[in-house]
Write a protein that holds these residues in place. Structure first.
Motif, PDB file in Angstrom:
ATOM      1  N   GLU A 209      37.263  31.378  15.206  1.00 45.69           N
ATOM      2  CA  GLU A 209      38.220  32.421  15.565  1.00 45.69           C
ATOM      3  C   GLU A 209      39.641  31.881  15.436  1.00 45.69           C
ATOM      4  O   GLU A 209      39.970  30.827  15.980  1.00 45.69           O
ATOM      5  CB  GLU A 209      37.969  32.909  16.989  1.00 45.69           C
ATOM      6  CG  GLU A 209      38.818  34.113  17.361  1.00 45.69           C
ATOM      7  CD  GLU A 209      38.469  34.677  18.719  1.00 45.69           C
ATOM      8  OE1 GLU A 209      39.140  35.629  19.156  1.00 45.69           O
ATOM      9  OE2 GLU A 209      37.521  34.150  19.350  1.00 45.69           O
ATOM     10  N   ARG A 211      43.305  32.610  16.391  1.00 43.26           N
ATOM     11  CA  ARG A 211      44.141  33.404  17.289  1.00 43.26           C
ATOM     12  C   ARG A 211      45.474  32.708  17.504  1.00 43.26           C
ATOM     13  O   ARG A 211      45.524  31.498  17.746  1.00 43.26           O
ATOM     14  CB  ARG A 211      43.447  33.617  18.634  1.00 43.26           C
ATOM     15  CG  ARG A 211      42.147  34.403  18.522  1.00 43.26           C
ATOM     16  CD  ARG A 211      41.563  34.713  19.893  1.00 43.26           C
ATOM     17  NE  ARG A 211      42.426  35.612  20.650  1.00 43.26           N
ATOM     18  CZ  ARG A 211      42.102  36.084  21.850  1.00 43.26           C
ATOM     19  NH1 ARG A 211      40.958  35.726  22.417  1.00 43.26           N
ATOM     20  NH2 ARG A 211      42.921  36.890  22.490  1.00 43.26           N
ATOM     21  N   ARG A 286      51.173  38.602   7.359  1.00 45.64           N
ATOM     22  CA  ARG A 286      49.859  38.164   6.869  1.00 45.64           C
ATOM     23  C   ARG A 286      49.668  38.564   5.415  1.00 45.64           C
ATOM     24  O   ARG A 286      49.149  37.793   4.609  1.00 45.64           O
ATOM     25  CB  ARG A 286      48.761  38.768   7.733  1.00 45.64           C
ATOM     26  CG  ARG A 286      47.365  38.419   7.258  1.00 45.64           C
ATOM     27  CD  ARG A 286      46.293  38.880   8.239  1.00 45.64           C
ATOM     28  NE  ARG A 286      44.967  38.679   7.694  1.00 45.64           N
ATOM     29  CZ  ARG A 286      44.340  37.507   7.655  1.00 45.64           C
ATOM     30  NH1 ARG A 286      44.942  36.447   8.151  1.00 45.64           N
ATOM     31  NH2 ARG A 286      43.138  37.382   7.127  1.00 45.64           N
ATOM     32  N   GLU A 337      45.564  29.242   7.338  1.00 44.96           N
ATOM     33  CA  GLU A 337      44.575  29.354   8.406  1.00 44.96           C
ATOM     34  C   GLU A 337      43.433  28.363   8.213  1.00 44.96           C
ATOM     35  O   GLU A 337      42.939  27.766   9.174  1.00 44.96           O
ATOM     36  CB  GLU A 337      44.027  30.780   8.465  1.00 44.96           C
ATOM     37  CG  GLU A 337      45.057  31.799   8.917  1.00 44.96           C
ATOM     38  CD  GLU A 337      44.548  33.222   8.881  1.00 44.96           C
ATOM     39  OE1 GLU A 337      45.248  34.116   9.378  1.00 44.96           O
ATOM     40  OE2 GLU A 337      43.437  33.444   8.342  1.00 44.96           O
ATOM     41  N   TRP A 446      42.402  42.322  17.410  1.00 44.99           N
ATOM     42  CA  TRP A 446      42.078  42.333  15.981  1.00 44.99           C
ATOM     43  C   TRP A 446      41.353  41.043  15.581  1.00 44.99           C
ATOM     44  O   TRP A 446      40.388  41.083  14.812  1.00 44.99           O
ATOM     45  CB  TRP A 446      43.347  42.458  15.147  1.00 44.99           C
ATOM     46  CG  TRP A 446      44.035  43.784  15.238  1.00 44.99           C
ATOM     47  CD1 TRP A 446      43.504  44.959  15.690  1.00 44.99           C
ATOM     48  CD2 TRP A 446      45.389  44.063  14.865  1.00 44.99           C
ATOM     49  NE1 TRP A 446      44.440  45.952  15.632  1.00 44.99           N
ATOM     50  CE2 TRP A 446      45.613  45.438  15.114  1.00 44.99           C
ATOM     51  CE3 TRP A 446      46.427  43.300  14.355  1.00 44.99           C
ATOM     52  CZ2 TRP A 446      46.828  46.055  14.862  1.00 44.99           C
ATOM     53  CZ3 TRP A 446      47.636  43.906  14.095  1.00 44.99           C
ATOM     54  CH2 TRP A 446      47.849  45.267  14.346  1.00 44.99           C
ATOM     55  N   SER A 447      41.830  39.930  16.101  1.00 43.35           N
ATOM     56  CA  SER A 447      41.204  38.643  15.769  1.00 43.35           C
ATOM     57  C   SER A 447      39.760  38.592  16.254  1.00 43.35           C
ATOM     58  O   SER A 447      38.880  38.059  15.563  1.00 43.35           O
ATOM     59  CB  SER A 447      42.003  37.490  16.383  1.00 43.35           C
ATOM     60  OG  SER A 447      43.303  37.418  15.841  1.00 43.35           O
ATOM     61  N   ARG A 450      37.789  40.719  13.880  1.00 43.85           N
ATOM     62  CA  ARG A 450      37.659  40.020  12.595  1.00 43.85           C
ATOM     63  C   ARG A 450      36.653  38.885  12.697  1.00 43.85           C
ATOM     64  O   ARG A 450      35.817  38.701  11.799  1.00 43.85           O
ATOM     65  CB  ARG A 450      39.031  39.481  12.176  1.00 43.85           C
ATOM     66  CG  ARG A 450      38.985  38.496  11.017  1.00 43.85           C
ATOM     67  CD  ARG A 450      40.363  37.912  10.761  1.00 43.85           C
ATOM     68  NE  ARG A 450      40.282  36.648  10.056  1.00 43.85           N
ATOM     69  CZ  ARG A 450      41.328  35.874   9.792  1.00 43.85           C
ATOM     70  NH1 ARG A 450      42.534  36.235  10.162  1.00 43.85           N
ATOM     71  NH2 ARG A 450      41.158  34.721   9.153  1.00 43.85           N
TER      72      ARG A 450
END
Length: 709
Positions: A209, A211, A286, A337, A446-447, A450
């Motif tokens: 994840e 974040r 993003r 990321e 949202w994270s 996702r």
């Protein structure tokens, strides 16, 4: 790290190294402290995968233990030792192993089991091979007996031992072997086509994840907000007290209603606008790749960007320029990321390719559906909110005037001033900061969503790869392709196997190709350039073709014939380090009671690069270059492991050994090679080959029958 090598010449294969490493070291690695049973198990897997020299090394260790007294160990050791070697290539270490095998079968009953039966047939094959005359021929009876002994061996070992065959029996055995391989290959082609591509997919790394931390409200802003809230509360309380005791109750009610409406429209819309602006910036950043790559120092940044971009290019195959322009920023964001949340090797060795592809597919689907930029409309600056904010300010001003007017004569202005000051302190910086925090809380949700979608995709993709072929299966498919190609060209050109004194096989990478390897195993390619050298009495015959390992199709054949004297030069360049000898040099063995000695002591050589070029009198060249294997090295492997395996698996090591000899001997190579084989004395072999067991095929009439036991 991406590495590559180039080659030159019309007939030059290219070997390039990059790709992925499957990390299960238990398949091909045995530690020095492992049990003999464990080492034997690993050695057999190496042998099945075509790593005969590496299997031979490990089997030699097993032979020096109590387990080495079993015929199955000695049999498999001899299969590995004789693979791609003639009897002239054997040394005293191999001769001792042959003598031990002869003693074992001489003192055991003929019905002692399958292991001893296979060893007996192998020794019969070796003994008959030592009878080959100066012209590479045997008597008809011995040739037939050789064929029978050969065909009693497992099919996967027949390929390794075909250099021992001679005479008409070799033609028959080669034809029957090729037919069996063709049948096996044809029966498995559907299964192979459906699965082989999965070998070149990396083990998918589970998602993590990603974040971003909530933005921190500056201490000064926080203090102003808290102080403003306190002043506002005190001011409102003071106003209520004053109005309730001496003011106009109707004016009080109207002012409070207008103040509540103004607070909802003024500060409320300011908070909403700050939140939407931040959400728009987050989504746009993003998509645009507006991350501070300068803040992330990594030597792998460029490679990660390339790897991520390659996954996007693989998905978007339409308008390439438009797709690159649309996704350029997102590629940068994902690279950032990946580098911050994962290990660099996860990307460089392909373990995050599935994730990059998934994001690329999601982006493509959103672009095709017209929803990729939908967020710009959702969070854009809306004039209505700005007007509502201004109306809220106006209402607050009117409410303040009404409340101030409702105060009785002589009322203190301090509560009113406190309320106004508190409102001003809260309004701009504090509400804006709260709006940004709220936006990041939404982004956090949202994270989470996702990450759940990535987890579902990872589970799906892992299920797809569950039936990925093993390295041994890839090796078997490649060996079958080479055998069929060799058999086809020999039949088409009218070359009998008995005419071929030596065969050199090269299987090298053919661009464009994908690459993968099992830890402690050789590099495998999705496309190969197959090169076959047949050394015949009339000269050297070379054949080349391109192989698609995925479907077994062989295309683009070329051939050339060269007399032995036309090979002018072999040039070898090697970057290596020859380490000082120590008491613990790998391969330093002593003679053990089992009767099998170890190889001679040599320095430990670490090879990082090797290149060799064969030049012909006609001006043509044939070049192979191997180097830069660091990108395909598992963390626990010795530095030279990938290079050593590549030299063996591609056939480059065997080719170099044979072709150097051909160049040195020139036109006299054939005569000298026949003399070398004729004088390849093998001590302690019987004058007659060991008798075949009773369950062997019927012997020819002029061959001796097996003795009764």
């Amino acid at each position: 790290m991406t590495t590559s090598a180039a080659s030159h010449g019309d007939y030059s294969p290219t070997i390039q190294q990059n790709g992925t490493v499957h990390g299960d070291t238990n398949i091909y690695y045995a530690s020095p402290d492992d049990t003999p049973e464990r080492k034997y198990e690993v050695a057999l897997r190496r042998l099945d995968a075509g790593m005969t020299r590496f299997a031979e090394e490990l089997l030699a260790e097993v032979l020096r233990t109590g387990r080495g007294g079993n015929p199955d160990v000695l049999y498999h050791y001899l299969v590995a030792a004789l693979s791609e070697r003639s009897l002239a290539d054997l040394d005293s270490w191999h001769h001792q192993a042959l003598a031990t095998a002869h003693q074992m079968i001489s003192t055991s009953p003929g019905t002692a089991g399958e292991d001893l039966s296979r060893l007996r047939n192998l020794m019969a094959l070796v003994a008959l091979a030592s009878r080959v005359n100066d012209h590479g021929q045997l008597s008809a009876a011995d040739s037939e007996r050789m064929r029978q002994a050969y065909q009693c061996l497992p099919l996967e070992h027949q390929r390794a031992l075909d250099t021992l065959l001679a005479g008409p029996g070799k033609d028959t055995a080669a034809r029957e072997y090729a037919n069996q391989v063709r049948a096996r290959r044809g029966a498995d082609i559907v299964n192979r086509t459906q699965r082989v591509w999965k070998f070149f997919e990396a083990d998918p790394a589970p998602p993590r994840e990603v974040r971003r931390p909530l933005p921190v409200i500056a201490p000064a802003v926080r203090a102003a907000g808290i102080g403003g809230a306190a002043l506002l509360v005190l001011g409102l309380v003071g106003l209520l007290v004053q109005i309730s005791t001496a003011g106009d109750a109707g004016a009080l009610a109207g002012g409070l209603i207008l103040a509540a409406a103004g607070a909802a429209l003024g500060p409320g819309t300011s908070w909403r606008r700050a939140r939407d602006r931040e959400l728009l910036c987050l989504r746009q950043a993003r998509l645009d790749g507006s991350v501070k790559l300068s803040d992330l120092f990594s030597k792998d940044l460029h490679s990660v960007l390339n790897a991520t971009g390659a996954a996007f290019d693989e998905v978007g195959r339409g308008d390439h320029a438009a797709w690159q322009k649309l996704t350029a920023g997102l590629r940068t964001t994902l690279a950032y990321e990946f580098l911050t949340a994962y290990e660099p090797d996860d990307v460089l060795q392909g373990r995050l390719t599935w994730l990059a592809r998934w994001h690329a597919r999601q982006t493509l689907e959103q672009a095709q559906a017209g929803t990729l930029l939908e967020f710009q409309e959702t969070y854009r600056e809306r004039p209505g909110l700005k007007r509502a904010g201004r109306a809220g300010i106006a209402l607050l001003v009117i409410a303040a005037l009404i409340l101030y007017g409702a105060l009785g004569p002589g009322a203190s202005a301090l509560p009113w001033l406190a309320a106004v000051t508190g409102t001003v302190l809260i309004w701009r910086p504090f509400l804006t900061a709260l709006g940004r925090q709220s936006a990041h809380q939404v982004a956090g949700r949202w994270s989470i969503e996702r990450f759940a979608a990535e987890q579902a995709e990872w589970e799906r993709w892992s299920g797809v790869l569950r039936d990925r072929p093993t390295d041994a299966e890839i090796a078997a498919w490649l060996a079958d392709d080479i055998d069929v190609f060799k058999a086809d060209i020999m039949e088409e050109r009218g070359i009998r196997p008995s005419e071929v004194l030596y065969t050199v096989e090269l299987a090298t990478a053919d661009a464009p190709t994908r690459r993968a390897r099992q830890a402690y195993g050789p590099i495998r390619y999705s496309r190969y350039l197959l090169t076959i050298f047949l050394l015949t009495p009339s000269g050297l015959r070379q054949f080349q073709a391109h192989l698609d390992l995925g479907n077994g199709e062989i295309e683009g054949e070329q051939r050339r014939s060269v007399p032995y004297g036309a090979l002018r030069e072999v040039q070898v360049e090697q970057r290596s380090v020859r380490l000082p000898q120590t008491a613990a040099i790998p391969g330093q063995y002593a003679v053990e009671p089992a009767g099998v000695a170890g190889p001679a002591i040599t320095s430990d050589v670490v090879i990082s690069h090797r290149r060799f070029v064969i030049r012909l009198d006609s001006g043509g060249t044939f070049e192979i270059e191997l180097g830069g294997f660091e990108g395909l090295q598992a963390g626990s492997e010795p530095k030279d492991m990938v290079a050593r395996l590549a030299l063996e698996a591609t056939g480059a090591e065997a080719a170099l050994h044979v072709l150097e000899t051909v160049v040195v001997d020139g036109a006299e190579w054939l005569t000298k090679e026949q003399a070398r084989r004729r004088h390849a004395a093998i001590d302690d072999l019987p004058s007659e080959p060991p008798a075949l067991p009773p369950d062997s095929p019927e012997l020819p009439p002029d061959s001796p029958a097996p003795p009764a036991h």
